[in-house]
Scaffold this motif. Structure first.
Motif, PDB file in Angstrom:
ATOM      1  N   GLN A 209       0.831  -1.195   0.000  1.00 32.73           N
ATOM      2  CA  GLN A 209       0.000   0.000   0.000  1.00 32.73           C
ATOM      3  C   GLN A 209       0.874   1.257   0.000  1.00 32.73           C
ATOM      4  OE1 GLN A 209      -3.239  -0.441  -0.357  1.00 32.73           O
ATOM      5  NE2 GLN A 209      -3.045  -2.647  -0.112  1.00 32.73           N
ATOM      6  N   VAL A 210       0.552   2.194  -0.873  1.00 30.01           N
ATOM      7  CA  VAL A 210       1.232   3.485  -0.925  1.00 30.01           C
ATOM      8  C   VAL A 210       0.161   4.568  -0.841  1.00 30.01           C
ATOM      9  CG1 VAL A 210       2.689   5.042  -2.265  1.00 30.01           C
ATOM     10  CG2 VAL A 210       3.112   2.575  -2.320  1.00 30.01           C
ATOM     11  N   TYR A 211       0.316   5.488   0.111  1.00 29.72           N
ATOM     12  CA  TYR A 211      -0.695   6.510   0.340  1.00 29.72           C
ATOM     13  C   TYR A 211      -0.159   7.870  -0.104  1.00 29.72           C
ATOM     14  CZ  TYR A 211      -2.427   2.684   3.144  1.00 29.72           C
ATOM     15  OH  TYR A 211      -2.851   1.443   3.556  1.00 29.72           O
ATOM     16  N   PRO A 212      -0.757   8.455  -1.142  1.00 24.25           N
ATOM     17  CA  PRO A 212      -0.268   9.745  -1.649  1.00 24.25           C
ATOM     18  C   PRO A 212      -0.706  10.895  -0.752  1.00 24.25           C
ATOM     19  CG  PRO A 212      -2.222   9.062  -2.861  1.00 24.25           C
ATOM     20  CD  PRO A 212      -1.889   7.932  -1.921  1.00 24.25           C
ATOM     21  N   PRO A 213      -0.043  12.027  -0.874  1.00 25.25           N
ATOM     22  CA  PRO A 213      -0.417  13.194  -0.061  1.00 25.25           C
ATOM     23  C   PRO A 213      -1.811  13.703  -0.415  1.00 25.25           C
ATOM     24  CG  PRO A 213       1.776  13.451  -0.987  1.00 25.25           C
ATOM     25  CD  PRO A 213       1.169  12.268  -1.661  1.00 25.25           C
TER      26      PRO A 213
END
Length: 726
Positions: free
Chosen positions: A425-429
């Motif tokens: 999982q990668v959470y963008p700003p």
């Protein structure tokens, strides 16, 4: 040597090796450095799972890195805490925030959140920007939960239970999400304090003699700190200490004689002082807690509700199916089986002790009843379940080596499932850098006393980066307020919208309630009157008053004009801001704006259908499985035909609109962005709304909504110009 002899020799060697490994693991685990080192490795793993997104951000700086080289938040609401932090860092003394609803909301009744103090204080000490420091802070704070869970697990089942529970907690996908780098909210320590209070009350309950009061005192000391930390939910904080306290009193506390008398007297005095000092506040918060339950239930308000419920429109209020919730906890749904078996085993052997975990049980159960956001409280409880299973299987290893294999396998399988799920999982700003740049430009192109009319999600970033006032935000909202906020954005009459915005920007919700009282609290009649006047302007007031005769309280014409069209000395410059993100959110803001109290429902605007890779060839648009004839307004998508009532072609040098009078108005509109080769089919409700007219460019009113800046597919801002009194 034959293969049979080799097999016979290798089997006992493998078994002996495994036994040796098990014995070494046991010696290490029971040694003085075993548990601390294991905890350190668990915490380092938890930090890696939370900070790994920074590598992705650094690889894509234009979409993730702030102009000062720092980091953005991954939540809109995080800027609420940054606002207070900036006040402290700028030596402003943490005054009330005058930007929230133009000063109508001072925090929550003047309470400055502890997280704001924490970020602001650290920013002053380190010299780092508040947003960067806050983005890096939460993973560190969340690791305190691993320590508390370890101690709680050790109390319930031993070191193995504690270590396995701590590993489960730091690796749980949903808890990692709610404490990831960039996440700025109270979640990380909400779980820590809840577990800590359960631990302290459990030690009070299970300890003999006067030493137990030491833990009791610590719990009483932690309670007000937790109240300050999670100041938005004092009811949940009180439950975090109250439920374990109640379990301790019922099942374990057996004081007699002087000890009992002193205990009762001290608590009587404390209760009396609390009622004297905070009596009104206590009853207020009790009522507020009941209101939050309604909010958490996510009720839509369908059927006969005067105003819609907001909970149903918030993503974290979703209630996914059990299989998905199980994956949020354990990485994969099947891994939840180990947790359930462990919890059942724990309940069988320590049934009364489970009541000491009452707060975790209650708040964790909300994730399966009300909203997934409460999954963070189910994480440590599920970790205890897995940890107890691992420990009990390990304890049975002397009966058969297979139990040791099962113990290590269950822990390994769940941990691998969690780590694999969390690491991918990668959470963008949020918001992204282009949006922040637009907000900074908003500050540069609008007067300091400007009020920004936009959807509530963007309010905190606007206040932080743009330093401009807003009308609703992540804490100050609700069905009534959002109905008012969404109304002008969803109507097609630009005069009505502009006058409505200028009226509400000054009068706000208090003004609406004044209007209702003037109509004997007949809210539909009052709103109909308001919109009639807003659509016709000051010159239409007499006719509106005549239509409302007998319903409205007597008031002079001048009083009505002053109220509905505030004089120059009261007016604030109003600016309307729309962002591309609002296209996807139209399903909800249009629903609020079109809410019908009589029917108890609103209209959901469909998200536009997008088609990529479209090119223009004279009067034809062509793409893969797509064609459209600009002259006739008809086209095909695959084997299906469609028609539109208007089309808007936007190129590098502007655009042109073409209506199709023979096609009914209920049909969608087509928008073509030539530079990026995108077609959007926009449903009639959204295309006809003020948002559609201004943002997409269908019949814009540049007189009442004067363009300030903006670009297609980004953020756009207009100066709102309503009618002025004669």
């Amino acid at each position: 040597m034959s293969d049979k002899v080799k097999s016979q020799q290798s089997t006992p060697n493998a078994a002996a090796l495994f036994v040796s490994l098990v014995q070494w693991a046991r010696a290490f685990a029971t040694g003085p450095w075993g548990a601390p080192l294991a905890l350190l490795l668990i915490i380092l793993l938890g930090l890696w799972l939370r900070y790994d997104d920074v590598l992705i951000w650094e690889a894509h700086p234009s979409s993730a890195i702030a102009p000062d080289g720092g980091y953005y938040t991954t939540t809109y609401d995080g800027y609420y805490y940054l606002l207070h932090a900036r006040d402290l860092a700028d030596n402003a003394g943490l005054t009330t925030n005058e930007l929230r609803a133009q000063g109508a909301v001072a925090g929550r009744e003047g309470v400055v959140p502890l997280l704001g103090y924490t970020i602001g204080g650290l920013a002053r000490i380190t010299g780092m920007a508040e947003h960067t420091l806050a983005a890096l802070l939460m993973p560190l704070l969340a690791m305190a939960t691993a320590l508390a869970v370890y101690e709680l697990g050790k109390l319930f089942g031993g070191r193995g239970t504690g270590l396995a529970a701590a590993l489960f907690t730091v690796c749980a996908p949903y808890y990692a999400y709610r404490s990831n780098v960039g996440w700025i909210d109270t979640d990380g320590l909400n779980v820590f304090f809840t577990v800590l209070l359960a631990l302290l009350m459990a030690r009070f309950a299970l300890t003999e003699g006067r030493d137990r009061y030491r833990y009791y005192f610590y719990a009483l000391l932690i309670y007000p700190i937790f109240l300050w930390w999670w100041e938005m939910s004092p009811g949940a904080v009180t439950a975090s200490i109250g439920l374990p306290w109640l379990a301790a009193m019922i099942f374990y506390f057996r004081a007699k004689g002087d000890e009992l008398r002193y205990f009762v007297i001290v608590h009587g005095v404390l209760l009396a002082l609390a009622l004297i000092l905070f009596g009104d506040r206590i009853w207020h918060e009790a009522g507020r807690a009941l209101g939050q339950l309604s909010y958490l239930s996510g009720g839509s308000g369908s059927g006969s509700a005067e105003f819609p419920g907001i909970g149903v429109s918030i993503s974290e209020q979703d209630l996914p199916p059990f299989s998905r919730l199980a994956g949020m906890l354990s990485g994969q749904a099947w891994a939840m089986g180990f947790v359930i078996v462990g919890l059942i085993w724990l309940a069988i052997e320590h049934f009364k002790r489970l009541f000491l975990l009452g707060a975790l049980l209650l708040l964790g159960s909300f994730a399966f009843i009300f909203a997934q956001r409460f999954m963070i409280f189910a994480v440590p409880l599920a970790g205890l379940g897995l940890g107890y299973l691992v420990q009990r299987l390990w304890d049975l290893r002397l009966k058969h080596i297979g139990f040791a294999v099962a113990s290590l396998a269950s822990l390994s399988l769940v941990a691998v499932a969690q780590i694999a799920n969390t690491a991918q999982q990668v959470y963008p700003p949020k918001p992204k850098p282009p949006f922040v740049e637009s907000i900074v430009k908003l500050r540069q192109t609008t007067p300091e006393d400007a009020v920004i009319w936009t959807w509530w999600d963007y309010a905190y970033p606007i206040m932080y980066w743009g330093q401009r006032a807003t009308l609703a935000d992540g804490a100050y909202h609700g069905g009534e307020l959002l109905t008012y906020l969404g109304r002008p954005m969803s109507v097609s009459d630009s005069r009505l919208a502009a006058n409505y915005m200028e009226f509400f920007a000054v009068r706000q919700r208090a003004g609406m309630r004044t209007l209702y009282r003037g109509f004997g609290n007949d809210k539909p009649a009052a709103r109909a009157f308001l919109e009639q006047v807003m659509a016709s302007g000051p010159e239409g007031l007499d006719q509106a008053l005549e239509s409302a005769a007998g319903m409205v309280e007597p008031r002079s014409r001048e009083e009505w004009l002053d109220f509905l069209f505030p004089p120059a000395g009261e007016r604030r410059p109003v600016y309307l801001m729309f962002d591309a993100d609002m296209i996807a959110k139209a399903y909800w803001w249009y629903w609020f704006g079109t809410w019908d109290a009589d029917k108890g429902e609103g209209v959901h605007a469909r998200v536009p259908h997008r088609i990529q890779g479209v090119r223009r060839d004279a009067m034809q648009l062509k793409g893969r499985d797509f064609s459209f004839d600009i002259q006739s307004g008809r086209g095909t998508i695959g084997t299906r035909t469609f028609a539109v009532r208007q089309s808007l072609m936007i190129g590098a040098r502007g655009g042109f609109t073409k209506p199709y009078d023979e096609i009914p108005k209920r049909y969608p509109s087509l928008l073509y962005y030539q530079q990026i080769g995108r077609v959007m089919l926009i449903g009639q409700p959204l295309a006809d709304s003020l948002f559609g007219r201004l943002y997409f460019g269908f019949r814009p009113d540049n007189e009442r909504f004067q363009p300030i800046f903006g670009r297609h597919g980004g953020t756009k801002v207009w100066r709102v110009v309503g009618d002025r009194r004669e």
